[in-house]
Motif scaffolding. Structure first.
Motif, PDB file in Angstrom:
ATOM      1  N   TYR A 139      35.116  36.541  22.434  1.00  0.00           N
ATOM      2  CA  TYR A 139      34.311  37.088  21.277  1.00  0.00           C
ATOM      3  C   TYR A 139      34.281  36.703  19.595  1.00  0.00           C
ATOM      4  CZ  TYR A 139      35.563  40.191  24.742  1.00  0.00           C
ATOM      5  OH  TYR A 139      34.774  41.127  26.545  1.00  0.00           O
TER       6      TYR A 139
ATOM      7  N   ASP B 257      40.889  34.575  29.540  1.00  0.00           N
ATOM      8  CA  ASP B 257      40.377  35.361  30.217  1.00  0.00           C
ATOM      9  C   ASP B 257      39.497  33.868  30.973  1.00  0.00           C
ATOM     10  OD1 ASP B 257      38.273  33.988  29.026  1.00  0.00           O
ATOM     11  OD2 ASP B 257      36.830  35.891  27.877  1.00  0.00           O
TER      12      ASP B 257
ATOM     13  N   ILE C 225      49.768  31.931  29.773  1.00  0.00           N
ATOM     14  CA  ILE C 225      50.922  33.256  29.368  1.00  0.00           C
ATOM     15  C   ILE C 225      50.390  33.816  29.584  1.00  0.00           C
ATOM     16  CG2 ILE C 225      52.871  34.396  28.439  1.00  0.00           C
ATOM     17  CD1 ILE C 225      52.791  32.136  25.873  1.00  0.00           C
TER      18      ILE C 225
HETATM   19  O1  PTJ Z   1      40.010  37.372  20.674  1.00  0.00           O
HETATM   20  P1  PTJ Z   1      39.161  37.233  21.588  1.00  0.00           P
HETATM   21  O2  PTJ Z   1      38.053  37.808  21.062  1.00  0.00           O
HETATM   22  O3  PTJ Z   1      39.075  36.084  21.857  1.00  0.00           O
HETATM   23  O4  PTJ Z   1      39.352  38.281  23.122  1.00  0.00           O
HETATM   24  C1  PTJ Z   1      40.775  37.712  23.551  1.00  0.00           C
HETATM   25  C2  PTJ Z   1      40.406  38.919  24.631  1.00  0.00           C
HETATM   26  C3  PTJ Z   1      42.265  39.511  25.088  1.00  0.00           C
HETATM   27  C4  PTJ Z   1      40.087  40.126  24.631  1.00  0.00           C
HETATM   28  C5  PTJ Z   1      40.261  37.846  25.670  1.00  0.00           C
HETATM   29  O5  PTJ Z   1      40.070  37.016  26.312  1.00  0.00           O
HETATM   30  C6  PTJ Z   1      39.893  38.798  27.736  1.00  0.00           C
HETATM   31  O6  PTJ Z   1      38.757  39.773  27.407  1.00  0.00           O
HETATM   32  O7  PTJ Z   1      40.654  38.814  28.250  1.00  0.00           O
HETATM   33  P2  PTJ Z   1      41.308  39.786  29.595  1.00  0.00           P
HETATM   34  O8  PTJ Z   1      40.205  39.183  30.199  1.00  0.00           O
HETATM   35  O9  PTJ Z   1      41.439  40.150  29.250  1.00  0.00           O
HETATM   36  O10 PTJ Z   1      42.945  38.922  29.782  1.00  0.00           O
HETATM   37  C7  PTJ Z   1      43.584  39.081  29.132  1.00  0.00           C
HETATM   38  C8  PTJ Z   1      45.011  38.435  29.907  1.00  0.00           C
HETATM   39  O11 PTJ Z   1      46.320  38.330  28.640  1.00  0.00           O
HETATM   40  C9  PTJ Z   1      44.916  39.272  31.273  1.00  0.00           C
HETATM   41  O12 PTJ Z   1      45.401  39.418  32.013  1.00  0.00           O
HETATM   42  C10 PTJ Z   1      46.649  40.759  30.854  1.00  0.00           C
HETATM   43  O13 PTJ Z   1      47.104  41.345  32.274  1.00  0.00           O
HETATM   44  C11 PTJ Z   1      47.054  39.848  29.893  1.00  0.00           C
HETATM   45  N1  PTJ Z   1      47.881  39.832  29.405  1.00  0.00           N
HETATM   46  C12 PTJ Z   1      47.570  41.141  27.890  1.00  0.00           C
HETATM   47  N2  PTJ Z   1      48.520  41.005  26.987  1.00  0.00           N
HETATM   48  C13 PTJ Z   1      49.532  40.186  27.601  1.00  0.00           C
HETATM   49  C14 PTJ Z   1      48.656  40.160  28.336  1.00  0.00           C
HETATM   50  N3  PTJ Z   1      49.306  38.722  28.822  1.00  0.00           N
HETATM   51  C15 PTJ Z   1      51.241  37.879  28.079  1.00  0.00           C
HETATM   52  N4  PTJ Z   1      51.416  39.390  27.195  1.00  0.00           N
HETATM   53  C16 PTJ Z   1      50.375  40.060  26.598  1.00  0.00           C
HETATM   54  N5  PTJ Z   1      51.545  40.799  25.244  1.00  0.00           N
END
Ligand code: PTJ
Length: 252
Positions: free
Chosen positions: A104, A161, A178
């Motif tokens: 984003y 993602d 990770i």
């Molecule tokens: O900052 P941006 O704009 O690049 O957006 C970042 C997010 C995280 C919102 C974006 O990349 C996104 O939508 O990611 P997803 O598809 O929700 O994937 C994030 C992955 O990280 C999921 O598989 C979660 O299980 C994993 N996750 C979340 N928190 C943690 C994590 N893995 C490791 N440590 C965490 N603390």
């Protein structure tokens, strides 16, 4: 909000506070709050601890990054809010570049993330003014730095993602993820997947670096499918554990 240290879920609640604070500061995307919740759920299921399979993956990841020509650590909003200082320390130890890469993407968020990383000690931050594009990606994550991610041989992508891992692999790069979710596309397509919470994984990797450098610790063989199988088995074990007392192993 003041959370008493005696609260049984103190660590988890403090992490939520960090993410909420990062959101108020404009570092974390709205969807970053939801992504954190998904992570929390998987963390619960892997026992909220660093399992053997994750530590094994970390040793290989550190080894690979130490031997890379141009290693890059990718940082998004959640990563910055949760562990900016540790990312900077790990990058220093690995001689890796730090690059901001956002799904984003807005210029305002990029600036705020860059400022937070600089306050944490980062001397050079890539990806602020992108000058290259990752082929095959149609959204903002394609924007990258030529000297950084575009020419990197090894890339560490925490909290990814999905589709960028495939695109980076198509460019011939070695990708380390990770991700608490062993079922995610990121986890499946990465060369090494560290199934652990980033707040535990990065400090652990910092500990591992000198051990690999001094050869006190050797990396040995690695198979990512085995890592993911073990992570899924761990989740299964949690689901089959009847006694709730056994559940919150980390929370006394
Ligand atoms: O900052 P941006 O704009 O690049 O957006 C970042 C997010 C995280 C919102 C974006 O990349 C996104 O939508 O990611 P997803 O598809 O929700 O994937 C994030 C992955 O990280 C999921 O598989 C979660 O299980 C994993 N996750 C979340 N928190 C943690 C994590 N893995 C490791 N440590 C965490 N603390």
């Amino acid at each position: 909000m003041q959370i008493p240290k005696s609260h049984p879920r103190y660590i988890s609640l403090m992490l939520r506070e960090k993410i909420i604070e990062g959101w108020h500061e404009g570092i974390v995307a709205d969807a970053g709050l939801l992504a954190h919740g998904r992570g929390e759920a998987f963390d619960y299921l892997i026992g909220e601890c660093t399992n053997d399979f994750a530590e094994h993956a970390m040793k290989h990841a550190v080894h690979k990054m130490l031997h890379a020509k141009n290693p890059v650590i990718s940082v998004n909003g959640n990563v910055c809010a949760l562990c900016a200082s540790d990312i900077v320390r790990l990058a220093e130890q690995l001689n890796a570049k730090i690059e901001i890469n956002l799904f984003y993407r807005t210029e305002a968020r990029v600036k705020k993330i860059a400022r937070k990383l600089a306050e944490a000690g980062a001397k050079q931050i890539y990806g602020v003014e992108p000058d290259a594009k990752i082929p095959g990606i149609e959204h903002a994550r394609a924007n990258c730095s030529r000297a950084g991610m575009y020419t990197a041989d090894v890339v560490l992508v925490p909290l990814e993602d999905g589709d960028r891992v495939q695109a980076l692999k198509n460019m011939g790069k070695f990708v380390i993820a990770i991700d608490l979710n062993p079922l995610s596309r990121t986890a499946v397509f990465a060369d090494i997947t560290i199934v652990d919470n980033i707040v535990r994984a990065i400090p652990k990797m910092i500990e591992i670096v000198p051990l690999i450098k001094s050869r006190k610790l050797r990396a040995g063989k690695y198979n990512n499918e085995t890592t993911l199988k073990k992570a899924k088995r761990r989740i299964w074990k949690t689901l089959c554990t009847v006694s709730p007392k056994k559940f919150h192993v980390n929370y006394k």
